[in-house]
Design a protein around this motif. Structure first.
Motif, short mmCIF file in Angstrom:
data_model
loop_
_atom_site.label_atom_id
_atom_site.label_comp_id
_atom_site.label_asym_id
_atom_site.label_seq_id
_atom_site.Cartn_x
_atom_site.Cartn_y
_atom_site.Cartn_z
N MET A 38 -6.86 -15.34 -6.17
CA MET A 38 -7.47 -14.56 -7.23
C MET A 38 -7.20 -13.09 -6.93
O MET A 38 -7.33 -12.65 -5.79
CB MET A 38 -8.97 -14.84 -7.31
N ILE A 39 -6.82 -12.37 -7.98
CA ILE A 39 -6.64 -10.92 -7.89
C ILE A 39 -7.70 -10.31 -8.79
O ILE A 39 -7.84 -10.70 -9.96
CB ILE A 39 -5.23 -10.49 -8.32
N ILE A 40 -8.46 -9.35 -8.24
CA ILE A 40 -9.61 -8.78 -8.91
C ILE A 40 -9.50 -7.25 -8.85
O ILE A 40 -9.03 -6.71 -7.85
CB ILE A 40 -10.91 -9.23 -8.20
N GLY A 41 -9.95 -6.59 -9.89
CA GLY A 41 -9.99 -5.13 -9.89
C GLY A 41 -11.40 -4.63 -10.11
O GLY A 41 -12.20 -5.28 -10.79
N ASN A 42 -11.70 -3.48 -9.52
CA ASN A 42 -12.99 -2.85 -9.78
C ASN A 42 -12.88 -1.35 -9.52
O ASN A 42 -11.92 -0.87 -8.92
CB ASN A 42 -14.12 -3.50 -8.99
N ASP A 43 -13.88 -0.63 -9.98
CA ASP A 43 -13.94 0.82 -9.80
C ASP A 43 -15.39 1.25 -9.97
O ASP A 43 -16.05 0.83 -10.92
CB ASP A 43 -13.05 1.52 -10.82
N LYS A 44 -15.85 2.05 -9.05
CA LYS A 44 -17.24 2.53 -9.08
C LYS A 44 -18.21 1.35 -9.27
O LYS A 44 -19.11 1.37 -10.10
CB LYS A 44 -17.42 3.60 -10.14
N PRO A 158 0.14 -8.63 -1.01
CA PRO A 158 -0.52 -7.45 -1.57
C PRO A 158 -0.03 -6.14 -0.97
O PRO A 158 -0.36 -5.07 -1.49
CB PRO A 158 -1.99 -7.68 -1.25
N PHE A 159 0.78 -6.21 0.08
CA PHE A 159 1.34 -4.99 0.70
C PHE A 159 2.72 -4.65 0.14
O PHE A 159 3.33 -3.67 0.54
CB PHE A 159 1.43 -5.16 2.22
N ALA A 160 3.22 -5.47 -0.76
CA ALA A 160 4.53 -5.22 -1.36
C ALA A 160 4.48 -3.93 -2.18
O ALA A 160 3.46 -3.62 -2.81
CB ALA A 160 4.94 -6.39 -2.25
N PRO A 161 5.58 -3.19 -2.17
CA PRO A 161 5.63 -1.98 -2.99
C PRO A 161 5.31 -2.34 -4.45
O PRO A 161 5.74 -3.36 -4.95
CB PRO A 161 7.08 -1.50 -2.84
N GLU A 162 4.52 -1.52 -5.07
CA GLU A 162 4.14 -1.66 -6.48
C GLU A 162 3.07 -2.72 -6.75
O GLU A 162 2.57 -2.79 -7.87
CB GLU A 162 5.36 -1.93 -7.39
N PHE A 163 2.70 -3.57 -5.79
CA PHE A 163 1.71 -4.61 -6.05
C PHE A 163 0.41 -4.01 -6.59
O PHE A 163 -0.06 -4.38 -7.67
CB PHE A 163 1.43 -5.42 -4.78
N VAL A 164 -0.17 -3.09 -5.85
CA VAL A 164 -1.45 -2.52 -6.25
C VAL A 164 -1.30 -1.73 -7.55
O VAL A 164 -2.12 -1.87 -8.46
CB VAL A 164 -2.05 -1.65 -5.12
N ASP A 165 -0.25 -0.93 -7.66
CA ASP A 165 -0.06 -0.13 -8.89
C ASP A 165 0.09 -1.01 -10.12
O ASP A 165 -0.50 -0.72 -11.16
CB ASP A 165 1.17 0.78 -8.74
N GLN A 166 0.86 -2.09 -10.02
CA GLN A 166 1.04 -2.98 -11.17
C GLN A 166 -0.26 -3.65 -11.58
O GLN A 166 -0.58 -3.74 -12.77
CB GLN A 166 2.11 -4.03 -10.86
N TRP A 167 -1.02 -4.12 -10.60
CA TRP A 167 -2.29 -4.78 -10.94
C TRP A 167 -3.33 -3.77 -11.42
O TRP A 167 -4.17 -4.10 -12.26
CB TRP A 167 -2.81 -5.62 -9.77
N TYR A 168 -3.24 -2.53 -10.94
CA TYR A 168 -4.15 -1.50 -11.45
C TYR A 168 -3.84 -1.20 -12.91
O TYR A 168 -4.76 -1.02 -13.71
CB TYR A 168 -4.06 -0.23 -10.60
N GLU A 169 -2.57 -1.17 -13.29
CA GLU A 169 -2.21 -0.98 -14.71
C GLU A 169 -2.81 -2.11 -15.56
O GLU A 169 -3.33 -1.87 -16.64
CB GLU A 169 -0.69 -0.93 -14.88
N MET A 170 -2.75 -3.34 -15.04
CA MET A 170 -3.37 -4.47 -15.76
C MET A 170 -4.87 -4.27 -15.86
O MET A 170 -5.47 -4.49 -16.92
CB MET A 170 -3.04 -5.77 -15.02
N TYR A 171 -5.49 -3.83 -14.77
CA TYR A 171 -6.94 -3.58 -14.76
C TYR A 171 -7.30 -2.59 -15.86
O TYR A 171 -8.28 -2.78 -16.59
CB TYR A 171 -7.35 -3.07 -13.38
N LEU A 172 -6.53 -1.54 -15.99
CA LEU A 172 -6.81 -0.50 -17.00
C LEU A 172 -6.75 -1.04 -18.42
O LEU A 172 -7.47 -0.57 -19.30
CB LEU A 172 -5.86 0.69 -16.85
N THR A 173 -5.94 -2.07 -18.66
CA THR A 173 -5.87 -2.64 -20.01
C THR A 173 -7.16 -3.37 -20.39
O THR A 173 -7.44 -3.54 -21.58
CB THR A 173 -4.67 -3.60 -20.17
N PHE A 174 -7.93 -3.80 -19.40
CA PHE A 174 -9.17 -4.52 -19.67
C PHE A 174 -10.40 -3.63 -19.72
O PHE A 174 -11.46 -4.07 -20.11
CB PHE A 174 -9.40 -5.61 -18.61
N ARG A 175 -10.28 -2.39 -19.29
CA ARG A 175 -11.45 -1.49 -19.24
C ARG A 175 -11.77 -0.91 -20.57
O ARG A 175 -11.08 -0.73 -21.45
CB ARG A 175 -11.23 -0.39 -18.22
#
Length: 175
Positions: A38-44, A158-175
């Motif tokens: 599972m990949i999960i995003g959060n902020d604050k 999860p340490f691959a280049p762009e992994f976090v950035d790509q999933w963060y872009e996906m996270y932003l589409t749901f916010r």
């Protein structure tokens, strides 16, 4: 894992080996879910400690959990790069209430240049004695720590280049 479509809200709960609730993260967003990870995003996000104290995370994070590996990885997006906080833990389970895992104290902090530091070895040794970790758990945890370090060195998962950035872009589409 029915009901865990991208964009679903989820709580995260960590426990200690003795079954005591350790920490709860409030609402987080599922970005990807299948039978193994599972990949999960959060902020604050509001985090509640076992003693009732609360605090709020400071930056966006992408969290990687797996059902076979004894660790999870949190990629935190900061102004000066991506920092990772890796918990040596049991594989996660999800039971309709929350994603749950046992936190075994050992942690690895990874810096934007991919150097890393092992943290909390003293806390691990103390809890290993207090909670009487079986020898097999000790072996599994250190074996998975080695596996995690190989992933860091190889920029894998999860340490691959762009992994976090790509999933963060996906996270932003749901916010």
């Amino acid at each position: 894992m029915a009901g865990l479509l991208p964009g679903s809200n989820i709580r995260i709960q960590s426990y200690k080996h003795n079954g005591q609730l350790h920490r709860v993260w409030g609402s987080s967003l599922v970005l990807k879910s299948n039978s193994n990870m599972m990949i999960i995003g959060n902020d604050k996000t509001i985090v509640t400690e076992s003693d009732g104290r609360t605090w709020t995370t400071r930056e966006p994070a992408i969290c990687y959990f797996h059902t076979r590996y004894w660790f999870n990885v949190i990629g935190m997006l900061r102004n000066d790069g991506i920092y990772y906080y890796c918990n040596i833990s049991s594989p996660y389970v999800y039971d309709e209430e929350a994603l749950k895992y046992i936190d075994y104290d050992l942690d690895v902090k990874v810096f934007p240049d991919m150097t890393y530091t092992l943290l909390d070895e003293d806390e691990y040794e103390l809890h290993k004695q207090q909670m009487n970790y079986p020898k097999v758990i000790d072996r599994i945890l250190y074996s998975n720590l080695e596996y995690l370090i190989r992933w860091i060195r190889q920029s894998k998962g999860p340490f691959a280049p762009e992994f976090v950035d790509q999933w963060y872009e996906m996270y932003l589409t749901f916010r």
